[in-house]
Write a protein that holds these residues in place. Structure first.
Motif, PDB file in Angstrom:
ATOM      1  N   ALA A  21       0.837  -1.202   0.000  1.00  0.00           N
ATOM      2  CA  ALA A  21       0.000   0.000   0.000  1.00  0.00           C
ATOM      3  C   ALA A  21       0.872   1.252   0.000  1.00  0.00           C
ATOM      4  CB  ALA A  21      -0.932   0.002   1.213  1.00  0.00           C
ATOM      5  N   GLN A  24       2.526   1.730  -3.344  1.00  0.00           N
ATOM      6  CA  GLN A  24       1.551   2.190  -4.340  1.00  0.00           C
ATOM      7  C   GLN A  24       1.281   3.676  -4.173  1.00  0.00           C
ATOM      8  OE1 GLN A  24       0.201  -0.116  -6.714  1.00  0.00           O
ATOM      9  NE2 GLN A  24      -0.283   1.807  -7.696  1.00  0.00           N
ATOM     10  N   LEU A  25       1.193   4.138  -2.936  1.00  0.00           N
ATOM     11  CA  LEU A  25       0.948   5.565  -2.681  1.00  0.00           C
ATOM     12  C   LEU A  25       2.164   6.416  -3.068  1.00  0.00           C
ATOM     13  CD1 LEU A  25      -0.959   5.255   0.681  1.00  0.00           C
ATOM     14  CD2 LEU A  25      -1.898   5.986  -1.540  1.00  0.00           C
ATOM     15  N   ALA A  28       2.036   6.759  -6.714  1.00  0.00           N
ATOM     16  CA  ALA A  28       0.937   7.624  -7.164  1.00  0.00           C
ATOM     17  C   ALA A  28       1.321   9.096  -7.133  1.00  0.00           C
ATOM     18  CB  ALA A  28      -0.291   7.392  -6.291  1.00  0.00           C
ATOM     19  N   LEU A  33      -4.101   8.538  -3.845  1.00  0.00           N
ATOM     20  CA  LEU A  33      -5.174   7.725  -4.416  1.00  0.00           C
ATOM     21  C   LEU A  33      -6.369   7.762  -3.482  1.00  0.00           C
ATOM     22  CD1 LEU A  33      -3.139   4.509  -5.330  1.00  0.00           C
ATOM     23  CD2 LEU A  33      -4.031   6.185  -6.955  1.00  0.00           C
ATOM     24  N   GLU A  37      -9.514   3.431  -5.037  1.00  0.00           N
ATOM     25  CA  GLU A  37      -8.485   3.154  -6.047  1.00  0.00           C
ATOM     26  C   GLU A  37      -7.371   2.288  -5.453  1.00  0.00           C
ATOM     27  OE1 GLU A  37      -8.554   7.165  -8.810  1.00  0.00           O
ATOM     28  OE2 GLU A  37      -7.617   7.269  -6.821  1.00  0.00           O
ATOM     29  N   LEU A  38      -6.966   2.609  -4.244  1.00  0.00           N
ATOM     30  CA  LEU A  38      -5.915   1.836  -3.594  1.00  0.00           C
ATOM     31  C   LEU A  38      -6.375   0.405  -3.364  1.00  0.00           C
ATOM     32  CD1 LEU A  38      -3.104   1.773  -2.333  1.00  0.00           C
ATOM     33  CD2 LEU A  38      -4.131   2.620  -0.203  1.00  0.00           C
ATOM     34  N   ARG A  39      -7.620   0.245  -2.945  1.00  0.00           N
ATOM     35  CA  ARG A  39      -8.177  -1.096  -2.712  1.00  0.00           C
ATOM     36  C   ARG A  39      -8.191  -1.910  -4.004  1.00  0.00           C
ATOM     37  NH1 ARG A  39     -13.016  -3.122  -3.059  1.00  0.00           N
ATOM     38  NH2 ARG A  39     -14.090  -1.141  -3.227  1.00  0.00           N
ATOM     39  N   HIS A  41      -6.115  -1.583  -6.548  1.00  0.00           N
ATOM     40  CA  HIS A  41      -4.729  -1.953  -6.853  1.00  0.00           C
ATOM     41  C   HIS A  41      -4.267  -3.134  -6.012  1.00  0.00           C
ATOM     42  CE1 HIS A  41      -3.466   1.182  -9.633  1.00  0.00           C
ATOM     43  NE2 HIS A  41      -4.086   2.077  -8.873  1.00  0.00           N
ATOM     44  N   ASP A  64      -4.470  11.403   5.161  1.00  0.00           N
ATOM     45  CA  ASP A  64      -5.639  11.349   4.291  1.00  0.00           C
ATOM     46  C   ASP A  64      -6.429  12.638   4.419  1.00  0.00           C
ATOM     47  OD1 ASP A  64      -7.425  11.054   6.589  1.00  0.00           O
ATOM     48  OD2 ASP A  64      -6.802   8.960   6.619  1.00  0.00           O
ATOM     49  N   ARG A  72      -9.038  10.596   0.235  1.00  0.00           N
ATOM     50  CA  ARG A  72      -7.813  10.507  -0.556  1.00  0.00           C
ATOM     51  C   ARG A  72      -6.648  10.283   0.397  1.00  0.00           C
ATOM     52  NH1 ARG A  72      -6.595  10.847  -5.526  1.00  0.00           N
ATOM     53  NH2 ARG A  72      -8.722  11.428  -6.019  1.00  0.00           N
TER      54      ARG A  72
END
Length: 113
Positions: A21, A24-25, A28, A33, A37-39, A41, A64, A72
């Motif tokens: 996670a 991925q962030l 991004a 995200l 969207e993260l979920r 991915h 967030d 977000r």
């Protein structure tokens, strides 16, 4: 960064899903995200992702922001860079020959790629 803060961040990243996670962030960029969207991915159930994000948030690695009905999530680049600096501060006995990469400087939020 002090040792306790570094340990908290490393503990948070010490789980496969949380590390995925966070990576991925970071990928991004500063726009982050949405949680949805993260979920997508990561293919994690909503409650599981929420629990993992709570751990990352408590370690100061992500923050967030609510945007209407959407939450977000963004990586905290300053905290990430501080952790990297802490881990490498004595690398190669402090010589310039190490060739460490410079800190991550993400693009400005909203800027085109």
């Amino acid at each position: 960064m002090d040792t306790g803060t570094a340990l908290s961040a490393l503990r948070a990243l010490g789980h496969e899903s949380r590390l995925a996670a966070f990576r991925q962030l970071v990928q991004a960029g500063p726009d982050g995200l949405s949680v949805g969207e993260l979920r997508e991915h990561l293919a994690l159930p909503p409650a599981t992702l929420s629990a993992h994000l709570n751990v990352l948030r408590a370690a100061g690695l992500v923050d967030d922001e609510r945007e209407g009905r959407v939450i977000r999530v963004r990586a905290d680049y300053a905290r990430m860079n501080a952790l990297l600096a802490y881990l490498t501060e004595n690398c190669c006995a402090g010589t310039a020959e190490c060739g460490l990469a410079s800190a991550c400087t993400p693009r400005t939020p909203g800027a085109k790629r």
